[in-house]
Motif scaffolding. Structure first.
Motif, mmCIF file in Angstrom:
data_model
loop_
_atom_site.group_PDB
_atom_site.id
_atom_site.type_symbol
_atom_site.label_atom_id
_atom_site.label_comp_id
_atom_site.label_asym_id
_atom_site.label_seq_id
_atom_site.Cartn_x
_atom_site.Cartn_y
_atom_site.Cartn_z
ATOM 1 N N PHE A 60 38.231 16.469 52.933
ATOM 2 C CA PHE A 60 36.815 16.126 52.868
ATOM 3 C C PHE A 60 35.965 16.964 53.819
ATOM 4 O O PHE A 60 34.818 16.628 54.077
ATOM 5 C CB PHE A 60 36.626 14.635 53.156
ATOM 6 C CG PHE A 60 37.353 13.779 52.158
ATOM 7 C CD1 PHE A 60 36.906 13.685 50.852
ATOM 8 C CD2 PHE A 60 38.507 13.110 52.511
ATOM 9 C CE1 PHE A 60 37.581 12.920 49.914
ATOM 10 C CE2 PHE A 60 39.192 12.333 51.586
ATOM 11 C CZ PHE A 60 38.722 12.245 50.287
ATOM 12 N N THR A 61 36.521 18.031 54.335
ATOM 13 C CA THR A 61 35.775 18.956 55.186
ATOM 14 C C THR A 61 35.967 20.356 54.635
ATOM 15 O O THR A 61 36.842 20.604 53.809
ATOM 16 C CB THR A 61 36.281 18.918 56.645
ATOM 17 O OG1 THR A 61 37.658 19.299 56.658
ATOM 18 C CG2 THR A 61 36.117 17.552 57.263
ATOM 19 N N ILE A 62 35.180 21.274 55.117
ATOM 20 C CA ILE A 62 35.332 22.658 54.672
ATOM 21 C C ILE A 62 36.504 23.310 55.395
ATOM 22 O O ILE A 62 37.325 23.989 54.799
ATOM 23 C CB ILE A 62 34.030 23.449 54.904
ATOM 24 C CG1 ILE A 62 32.930 22.873 54.011
ATOM 25 C CG2 ILE A 62 34.234 24.930 54.621
ATOM 26 C CD1 ILE A 62 31.555 23.434 54.263
ATOM 27 N N VAL A 63 36.589 23.074 56.699
ATOM 28 C CA VAL A 63 37.662 23.673 57.494
ATOM 29 C C VAL A 63 37.899 22.822 58.735
ATOM 30 O O VAL A 63 36.963 22.264 59.296
ATOM 31 C CB VAL A 63 37.327 25.136 57.884
ATOM 32 C CG1 VAL A 63 36.088 25.210 58.745
ATOM 33 C CG2 VAL A 63 38.501 25.811 58.570
ATOM 34 N N ASN A 64 39.147 22.707 59.134
ATOM 35 C CA ASN A 64 39.502 22.105 60.418
ATOM 36 C C ASN A 64 39.944 23.236 61.329
ATOM 37 O O ASN A 64 40.735 24.092 60.925
ATOM 38 C CB ASN A 64 40.641 21.095 60.269
ATOM 39 C CG ASN A 64 40.216 19.848 59.526
ATOM 40 O OD1 ASN A 64 39.034 19.542 59.445
ATOM 41 N ND2 ASN A 64 41.172 19.132 58.978
ATOM 42 N N GLU A 65 39.440 23.238 62.550
ATOM 43 C CA GLU A 65 39.774 24.282 63.519
ATOM 44 C C GLU A 65 40.537 23.653 64.677
ATOM 45 O O GLU A 65 40.146 22.611 65.194
ATOM 46 C CB GLU A 65 38.491 24.933 64.036
ATOM 47 C CG GLU A 65 38.727 26.034 65.027
ATOM 48 C CD GLU A 65 37.433 26.688 65.491
ATOM 49 O OE1 GLU A 65 37.488 27.440 66.467
ATOM 50 O OE2 GLU A 65 36.374 26.431 64.881
ATOM 51 N N TYR A 66 41.643 24.294 65.072
ATOM 52 C CA TYR A 66 42.466 23.804 66.168
ATOM 53 C C TYR A 66 42.616 24.914 67.198
ATOM 54 O O TYR A 66 43.011 26.029 66.863
ATOM 55 C CB TYR A 66 43.845 23.364 65.662
ATOM 56 C CG TYR A 66 43.749 22.348 64.550
ATOM 57 C CD1 TYR A 66 43.462 21.020 64.826
ATOM 58 C CD2 TYR A 66 43.901 22.726 63.225
ATOM 59 C CE1 TYR A 66 43.343 20.089 63.804
ATOM 60 C CE2 TYR A 66 43.786 21.802 62.197
ATOM 61 C CZ TYR A 66 43.510 20.487 62.496
ATOM 62 O OH TYR A 66 43.391 19.570 61.490
ATOM 63 N N GLU A 67 42.290 24.598 68.444
ATOM 64 C CA GLU A 67 42.420 25.581 69.511
ATOM 65 C C GLU A 67 43.827 25.537 70.069
ATOM 66 O O GLU A 67 44.391 24.474 70.270
ATOM 67 C CB GLU A 67 41.408 25.291 70.617
ATOM 68 C CG GLU A 67 39.980 25.510 70.172
ATOM 69 C CD GLU A 67 38.991 25.350 71.296
ATOM 70 O OE1 GLU A 67 39.374 25.563 72.458
ATOM 71 O OE2 GLU A 67 37.847 25.011 70.995
ATOM 72 N N GLY A 68 44.389 26.708 70.298
ATOM 73 C CA GLY A 68 45.726 26.819 70.860
ATOM 74 C C GLY A 68 45.930 28.215 71.393
ATOM 75 O O GLY A 68 44.968 28.970 71.572
#
Length: 75
Positions: A60-68
């Motif tokens: 339900f989102t365009i993109v999920n971003e995860y910092e690592g």
């Protein structure tokens, strides 16, 4: 590349293992039907890339971003 998994845990482990082979700028694309384990794979991938946040499906989102150690963008 082909992988065969029999459980969510195996799918996550495959993602985590593959993460060790990736470098910044690499692009990984995979497809599958609903419930096929794409997010489980991404959870393992994120863990392997040093991402600390909760991994969720981007349904339900365009993109999920995860910092690592290497940022992960989950479309």
């Amino acid at each position: 590349m082909h992988f065969l998994s029999h459980s969510t845990q195996e799918t996550e482990a495959i993602g985590e293992e593959l993460a060790q082979k990736l470098r910044g700028g690499d692009v990984l694309a995979f497809t599958g039907s609903l419930g096929m384990g794409k997010t489980a794979f991404t959870r393992g991938l994120a863990r392997g890339l040093g991402c600390r946040g909760r991994v969720t499906s981007p349904t339900f989102t365009i993109v999920n971003e995860y910092e690592g150690d290497i940022p992960l963008f989950h479309f």
